[in-house]
Design a protein around this motif. Sequence first.
Motif: not given
Length: 416
Positions: A116-126, A148
């Motif tokens: 989830y941390d990895v997915w949330a970081q990707t969303r933050l980058d988006r 990214k």
Amino acid sequence: MAELTSTKLDPDSHLLLDQPLLRLPHELLRKNLKSAQRHIEIANKGIATSIQTLTTHSSPADTLAALDATLLKAQTLKRKLKALHAEEATLHRQQKARIAHLQELHDIPTIADVKYDVWAQTRLDRLLVDYLLRQNYLASARQLAEAKGIVDLVDIPVFEECGRIEASLRGVHGECEGGVGVALKKIGSILELELRLQQFIELARTGEVDKLMEAIAHARKHFVGGQDTLYGLRAGGLLAHAPDTMVEPYKTMYAPTRYPYLAALFLRTHHTLFALPAHPLLHTALSAGLSALKTPTCHSAHNPHRGMFSHQHSSDKTTSTMSRPSVPSLLTDTPVCPICSTELNELARGVPYAHHTKSYMEDDPVVLPNGRVFGRERLRGLNVKLGVPEGRVRDPTDGLGGAEWAWGEVRKVFIL
């Protein structure tokens, strides 16, 4: 059980923020399909017209010329459809990548999972790329997306084209894009009419006779419908007023401030047409997070955390209001509320309080004479760290200088 409930991931609630992720490619595919249909209809009509001109009495030269023209139109159609097909393949690739990105969230059981941390970081980058694109930092947005590896998860070409047209409309004598008004009547937008009126204004602004005649022809072509009566009247009034007129609304129509108005109208219409939110998703996510953490105490005048990191500057010296005995987190090792921090306190002032359906209390809660509630064991541990004498208790948030009471004055809390 309580810990499992608090960390269980609800994908549907998380995906409320990510709806534009799939809507925009869908709208672009619809636009692509309509463009292909329009090209095919135009080509078919042209080919049919060329064939109908041929008769049994046509000479071989005329027949060959008509066939060459027909082949040329067919090749032109093939080239256009090939470009649209390549664009469609790109959109399908983006859709596949975005669906896979959202599916990852459904495969994560709890928010405590490292995935989830990895997915949330990707969303933050988006969200950061989306914010940069909306602020017209196109090069920075592209570099961040490429670094990214989320190029297929963001819509850089769409915002680049949008930014180009917006910049054109903001120019003092910027180009009016006549083609941006296609299909706007379906959503009730007046953008096309406003652009047609701006074209009329630019022709009337010169004051030249030939330009004025061209403006009249322009108005007759675009403002003759019943729904365009108001714009036709405005256009007629412009012919009777010079650009330096003081009469409203013609003074405003000639004014340079009309260009930013057209640019803002174009942005609103563009985002509506492509199902994009009016504000950056980063603002929405930040507001939701601030609201979830905000409590009435965060902006209370009695909050000891507010302003503890603020600095007062003067011409001859700089003073700081932060001192070690007055900072509770430095004494008790308890984290300061994020909303009470200097960086977020003002940002959170205008957001509403979150609606909490559940409350969480520490074990064996007790209330101090000043009304603050703590868990009994946690309160004892904090007072030991503060060096409070045996049999006495102090509010840890008041620091070393806080008032003390006897433990007998502490009352147990009962929750109904």
